[in-house]
Design an enzyme around this catalytic site. Structure first.
Site, PDB file in Angstrom:
ATOM      1  N   GLY A 104       0.805  -1.218   0.000  1.00  0.00           N
ATOM      2  CA  GLY A 104       0.000   0.000   0.000  1.00  0.00           C
ATOM      3  C   GLY A 104       0.838   1.268   0.000  1.00  0.00           C
TER       4      GLY A 104
ATOM      5  N   ARG B 108      -2.948   8.426   2.643  1.00  0.00           N
ATOM      6  CA  ARG B 108      -1.960   8.772   3.656  1.00  0.00           C
ATOM      7  C   ARG B 108      -1.107   9.986   3.287  1.00  0.00           C
ATOM      8  NH1 ARG B 108       2.393   4.159   5.003  1.00  0.00           N
ATOM      9  NH2 ARG B 108       3.569   5.134   6.661  1.00  0.00           N
TER      10      ARG B 108
ATOM     11  N   HIS C 244      -4.392   3.491   9.406  1.00  0.00           N
ATOM     12  CA  HIS C 244      -4.850   2.329   8.635  1.00  0.00           C
ATOM     13  C   HIS C 244      -6.358   2.084   8.809  1.00  0.00           C
ATOM     14  CE1 HIS C 244      -1.084   0.755   7.003  1.00  0.00           C
ATOM     15  NE2 HIS C 244      -0.524   1.176   8.106  1.00  0.00           N
TER      16      HIS C 244
ATOM     17  N   TRP D 258       0.690  -0.305  15.723  1.00  0.00           N
ATOM     18  CA  TRP D 258      -0.535   0.330  15.232  1.00  0.00           C
ATOM     19  C   TRP D 258      -1.525   0.504  16.395  1.00  0.00           C
ATOM     20  CZ3 TRP D 258       1.001  -4.121  12.122  1.00  0.00           C
ATOM     21  CH2 TRP D 258       1.770  -3.757  11.021  1.00  0.00           C
TER      22      TRP D 258
END
Ligand code: NAG
Ligand code: NAG
Ligand code: NAG
Ligand code: NAG
Ligand code: NAG
Length: 364
Positions: free
Chosen positions: A93, A133, A143, A197
């Site tokens: 990504g 992003r 995310h 995260w």
């Protein structure tokens, strides 16, 4: 507190967790051997899909009748069309997002040296055509998944706020997928290097998931750096399991994160169905193992060209995690939903790419 600190395995909490993990493991073995096929109608005819079949929703195939988005018209650069990227961890990504803002000339973003984010505003209105992003930033949370971005309308809310008023837009959702076992191992190694995260919000049904909904696998004050593979795969709340399916499905359909506490075949099936439908409704999705075709698919869907090849750029670091046969089998098994989604996605991807090649040949 409902947290499971795997670092301190002691006490009642540890025993409870152990029992839970054992049950989960036993259940997944049963699941593996019975091998209940989650086969669903793929919505693709024998003759292959037409342009409209691909971009519209076929109502005989799924449990929900509302399409997320119809793509009757191609992306219009000067209109209210917005590309939204759903960034699933460890799927290439970041490469794709970098390419969108840096190496794409049809609708160039204005980037400054030493600044992470670029301005992808349209000339006339300065309103962004790209939600990602490196343009908007993680405005819907780190995310953010389909449930946060779309089901809970975060994208719409954020863009309305930036524009200063409510506005109708056409959203073109995009994402990247990857071989689930490789992705899982890559996530494991990333966590081992120190990523957590932890600031992801996991908004569902209008609110962020609480520690009760979603216990952490590690003490948030310490993190999970240096975690062993054994520890990583034995935490039942590890969001790395079937991450791609979960992040693409409408979690409101399955009581948000309930399935992590009480895994059930019915909920898996609903989640699977939802992820497939949402994937079908995407204007574009890439496959990490197929970078050249992904680039072709993207460029020809959006009429945007990249000035470099993603396949050259996006080579992942060498994989030095040595796994035993049984560890590999276990990882494959705990990512069973992702494997089904991935196989479905590759088929759909092949169809879309070959259709685009046909169209290109017809144009000459
Ligand atoms: C794109 O949108 C603009 C502004 O709404 C419109 O004038 C133009 O005709 C559209 N282009 C196409 C190809 O539909
Ligand atoms: C915006 O303006 C720049 C410079 O004036 C130009 O190069 C670019 O093509 C314009 N973009 C669009 C979408 O009109
Ligand atoms: C356009 O929007 C960006 C943020 O998206 C902002 O930084 C920039 O100052 C704006 N430019 C103008 C001319 O309003
Ligand atoms: C998600 O599921 C909920 C609950 O069934 C439903 O109300 C909502 O419309 C769905 N949203 C999307 C975008 O699929
Ligand atoms: C790296 O991964 C590939 C594909 O997943 C595998 O074939 C290869 O054996 C792995 N190499 C090492 C050193 O683990």
């Amino acid at each position: 507190m409902g947290m499971c600190f795997l670092r301190g395995w002691k006490g009642v909490l540890g025993r409870k967790l152990f029992v839970f993990a054992t049950i989960l493991f036993a259940a997944s073995i049963v699941y593996f051997y019975i091998d209940i096929p989650l086969k669903l109608n793929t919505g693709v005819t024998e003759e292959g899909p037409t342009y409209n079949d691909i971009y519209t929703y076929d109502e005989t195939t799924t449990i929900e009748n509302k399409p997320v988005q119809r793509f009757d018209k191609p992306f219009n650069k000067s209109s209210n069309d917005v590309i939204v990227f759903v960034h699933i961890q460890k799927t290439a990504g970041t490469t794709f997002e970098k390419f969108l803002v840096r190496y794409q000339q049809s609708l160039p973003c204005k980037c400054q040296a030493h600044k992470k984010r670029c301005n992808c505003g349209r000339n006339a209105s300065n309103e962004t055509w790209l939600f990602s992003r490196y343009s908007t930033g993680w405005v819907c949370g780190l995310h953010a998944d389909f449930t946060e971005l779309v089901v809970n309308s975060c994208v719409e809310r954020v863009l309305d706020k930036q524009a200063g008023h409510k506005k109708k837009r056409n959203y073109f959702y995009t994402t990247f997928l990857r071989n689930p076992t490789d992705r899982f191992i890559s996530e494991f190694r990333h966590v081992q290097r120190g990523a957590t995260w932890i600031s992801s919000k996991h908004v569902c049904d209008g609110r962020p998931a609480s520690v009760n909904d979603l216990p952490t696998c590690f003490d948030p004050r310490i993190g999970w750096e240096g975690v062993s593979l054994e520890e990583f795969i034995s935490c039942p709340y590890n969001l790395a399991f079937n991450r791609q399916t979960r992040m693409l499905s409408n979690l409101s359909l399955v009581g948000c994160y309930e399935h992590l506490r009480k895994p059930s075949y019915e909920q898996d099936k609903i989640m699977m169905d939802s992820a497939k439908m949402n994937l079908r409704n995407m204007a574009f999705f890439g496959i990490k193992e197929r970078m050249d075709d992904s680039q072709f698919y993207f460029e020809n869907t959006f009429d945007m060209k990249f000035s470099r090849k993603m396949s050259v750029w996006g080579k992942s670091k060498s994989n030095d995690t040595v796994l035993t046969e049984s560890q590999l089998a276990y990882i494959q098994n705990v990512n069973k939903l992702d494997w089904e989604l991935y196989e479905y996605a590759v088929k759909l991807f092949d169809e879309r790419v070959s259709l685009l090649r046909q169209k290109q040949r017809m144009r000459g």
